[in-house]
Design a protein around this motif. Structure first.
Motif, PDB file in Angstrom:
ATOM      1  N   LYS A  99       0.828  -1.212   0.000  1.00 37.81           N
ATOM      2  CA  LYS A  99       0.000   0.000   0.000  1.00 37.81           C
ATOM      3  C   LYS A  99       0.860   1.258   0.000  1.00 37.81           C
ATOM      4  O   LYS A  99       0.509   2.253  -0.627  1.00 37.81           O
ATOM      5  N   THR A 100       1.984   1.212   0.703  1.00 35.64           N
ATOM      6  CA  THR A 100       2.870   2.374   0.766  1.00 35.64           C
ATOM      7  C   THR A 100       3.555   2.619  -0.576  1.00 35.64           C
ATOM      8  O   THR A 100       3.576   3.749  -1.075  1.00 35.64           O
ATOM      9  N   LEU A 101       4.121   1.581  -1.161  1.00 34.81           N
ATOM     10  CA  LEU A 101       4.902   1.726  -2.396  1.00 34.81           C
ATOM     11  C   LEU A 101       4.039   1.769  -3.653  1.00 34.81           C
ATOM     12  O   LEU A 101       4.466   2.260  -4.686  1.00 34.81           O
ATOM     13  N   LYS A 102       2.849   1.185  -3.593  1.00 36.83           N
ATOM     14  CA  LYS A 102       1.857   1.179  -4.671  1.00 36.83           C
ATOM     15  C   LYS A 102       2.264   0.405  -5.934  1.00 36.83           C
ATOM     16  O   LYS A 102       1.469   0.210  -6.814  1.00 36.83           O
ATOM     17  N   LYS A 103       3.495  -0.029  -6.032  1.00 35.55           N
ATOM     18  CA  LYS A 103       3.934  -0.733  -7.239  1.00 35.55           C
ATOM     19  C   LYS A 103       3.904  -2.257  -7.082  1.00 35.55           C
ATOM     20  O   LYS A 103       3.453  -2.940  -7.978  1.00 35.55           O
ATOM     21  N   PRO A 104       4.409  -2.797  -5.986  1.00 32.07           N
ATOM     22  CA  PRO A 104       4.448  -4.262  -5.922  1.00 32.07           C
ATOM     23  C   PRO A 104       3.033  -4.845  -5.938  1.00 32.07           C
ATOM     24  O   PRO A 104       2.071  -4.181  -5.570  1.00 32.07           O
ATOM     25  N   GLU A 105       2.963  -6.070  -6.342  1.00 31.37           N
ATOM     26  CA  GLU A 105       1.682  -6.758  -6.421  1.00 31.37           C
ATOM     27  C   GLU A 105       1.815  -8.109  -5.715  1.00 31.37           C
ATOM     28  O   GLU A 105       2.800  -8.820  -5.912  1.00 31.37           O
ATOM     29  N   ILE A 106       0.838  -8.437  -4.895  1.00 33.92           N
ATOM     30  CA  ILE A 106       0.815  -9.758  -4.253  1.00 33.92           C
ATOM     31  C   ILE A 106       0.147 -10.711  -5.232  1.00 33.92           C
ATOM     32  O   ILE A 106      -1.022 -10.547  -5.582  1.00 33.92           O
ATOM     33  N   LYS A 107       0.903 -11.702  -5.665  1.00 28.53           N
ATOM     34  CA  LYS A 107       0.368 -12.672  -6.621  1.00 28.53           C
ATOM     35  C   LYS A 107      -0.424 -13.769  -5.916  1.00 28.53           C
ATOM     36  O   LYS A 107      -1.452 -14.211  -6.404  1.00 28.53           O
ATOM     37  N   GLY A 108       0.082 -14.243  -4.792  1.00 28.46           N
ATOM     38  CA  GLY A 108      -0.550 -15.343  -4.071  1.00 28.46           C
ATOM     39  C   GLY A 108       0.412 -15.846  -3.019  1.00 28.46           C
ATOM     40  O   GLY A 108       1.395 -15.189  -2.680  1.00 28.46           O
ATOM     41  N   GLY A 109       0.119 -17.030  -2.506  1.00 31.27           N
ATOM     42  CA  GLY A 109       1.001 -17.591  -1.504  1.00 31.27           C
ATOM     43  C   GLY A 109       0.478 -18.901  -0.963  1.00 31.27           C
ATOM     44  O   GLY A 109      -0.414 -19.522  -1.543  1.00 31.27           O
ATOM     45  N   ALA A 110       1.047 -19.291   0.160  1.00 28.85           N
ATOM     46  CA  ALA A 110       0.640 -20.522   0.825  1.00 28.85           C
ATOM     47  C   ALA A 110       0.710 -20.307   2.329  1.00 28.85           C
ATOM     48  O   ALA A 110       1.620 -19.640   2.825  1.00 28.85           O
ATOM     49  N   VAL A 111      -0.269 -20.855   3.023  1.00 29.74           N
ATOM     50  CA  VAL A 111      -0.302 -20.816   4.482  1.00 29.74           C
ATOM     51  C   VAL A 111      -0.286 -22.259   4.956  1.00 29.74           C
ATOM     52  O   VAL A 111      -1.228 -23.010   4.711  1.00 29.74           O
ATOM     53  N   ASP A 112       0.792 -22.637   5.615  1.00 38.21           N
ATOM     54  CA  ASP A 112       0.983 -24.020   6.073  1.00 38.21           C
ATOM     55  C   ASP A 112       0.747 -25.018   4.946  1.00 38.21           C
ATOM     56  O   ASP A 112       0.127 -26.057   5.143  1.00 38.21           O
ATOM     57  N   GLY A 113       1.210 -24.678   3.751  1.00 41.93           N
ATOM     58  CA  GLY A 113       1.113 -25.586   2.620  1.00 41.93           C
ATOM     59  C   GLY A 113      -0.170 -25.463   1.818  1.00 41.93           C
ATOM     60  O   GLY A 113      -0.274 -26.033   0.742  1.00 41.93           O
ATOM     61  N   VAL A 114      -1.161 -24.704   2.305  1.00 40.77           N
ATOM     62  CA  VAL A 114      -2.420 -24.519   1.584  1.00 40.77           C
ATOM     63  C   VAL A 114      -2.296 -23.268   0.723  1.00 40.77           C
ATOM     64  O   VAL A 114      -2.025 -22.179   1.232  1.00 40.77           O
ATOM     65  N   VAL A 115      -2.502 -23.416  -0.578  1.00 42.88           N
ATOM     66  CA  VAL A 115      -2.333 -22.317  -1.528  1.00 42.88           C
ATOM     67  C   VAL A 115      -3.489 -21.335  -1.393  1.00 42.88           C
ATOM     68  O   VAL A 115      -4.652 -21.726  -1.298  1.00 42.88           O
ATOM     69  N   ILE A 116      -3.142 -20.036  -1.362  1.00 37.42           N
ATOM     70  CA  ILE A 116      -4.149 -18.973  -1.250  1.00 37.42           C
ATOM     71  C   ILE A 116      -3.925 -17.944  -2.350  1.00 37.42           C
ATOM     72  O   ILE A 116      -2.825 -17.804  -2.871  1.00 37.42           O
ATOM     73  N   GLY A 117      -4.981 -17.216  -2.674  1.00 39.57           N
ATOM     74  CA  GLY A 117      -4.896 -16.167  -3.686  1.00 39.57           C
ATOM     75  C   GLY A 117      -4.666 -14.805  -3.047  1.00 39.57           C
ATOM     76  O   GLY A 117      -4.644 -14.665  -1.825  1.00 39.57           O
TER      77      GLY A 117
END
Length: 193
Positions: A99-117
């Motif tokens: 939010k501060t930098l406004k350029k990076p984008e969160i593509k996705g990830g995983a929480v304890d091995g479970v894939v999230i968007g």
């Protein structure tokens, strides 16, 4: 790139992730060198690690770790972020930086091995921190004990107060305890008859 170098890079990624199965994948495209340096420095202060990925090698490592679903987020320039005090703190810090930098984008990830968007990452930022959750659990666990101690102490406190009152009242022999029968008339009508 030789097969030996690729194996070294994959081994390094495996050892970096070790047993951590909570990661976020970002796209830092559009950040200038100074902003990226500040981003990495701020992450380092929070014990969050940042690493640029070679997508094909990362796909192999993630599939070995049982997180095949992360492959769909490994398109274009990708940066892996992991570590910190917990997944909620990781998501909050990365989201604040985005939010501060406004350029990076969160593509996705995983929480304890479970894939999230990316939308689910925003939901994780609303979770309380690990310390807050531990505090809630401890207070819930201690609440019944505190109530029992208060209830057990209450009658004992009343009993001690009553014994103290009786002991103070017992010093005066002429005093009659309240509610004791008396020898004299109790009402004016009885005394006249």
């Amino acid at each position: 790139m030789s097969k030996y170098v690729k194996e070294l890079m994959m081994d390094q990624l495996r050892s970096d992730l070790d047993s951590g199965r909570s990661v976020l994948i970002l796209d830092l495209k559009g950040l200038d060198a100074v902003a990226e340096y500040q981003f990495r420095r701020d992450m380092r202060k929070k014990s969050i690690r940042v690493r640029a990925l070679k997508n094909t090698l990362a796909r192999r490592v993630f599939s070995e770790m049982g997180m095949d679903g992360l492959s769909r987020y490994l398109e274009g320039p990708s940066v892996l972020v992991w570590g910190g005090d917990g997944v909620a703190e990781l998501a909050k810090e990365v989201s604040a930086q985005v939010k501060t930098l406004k350029k990076p984008e969160i593509k996705g990830g995983a929480v304890d091995g479970v894939v999230i968007g990316p939308g689910q990452v925003e939901e994780i930022t609303r979770l309380p921190s690990r310390e807050a959750l531990i505090g809630r659990v401890v207070s819930l666990a201690l609440a019944p004990v505190q109530r029992i101690v208060a209830l057990a102490g209450s009658p004992a406190g009343n009993l001690i107060g009553q014994l103290k009152t009786l002991s103070e009242g017992g010093d005066n022999e002429g005093d009659e305890p309240a509610g004791a029968p008396s020898d004299g008339p109790t009402s004016p009508a009885e005394g006249e008859a």
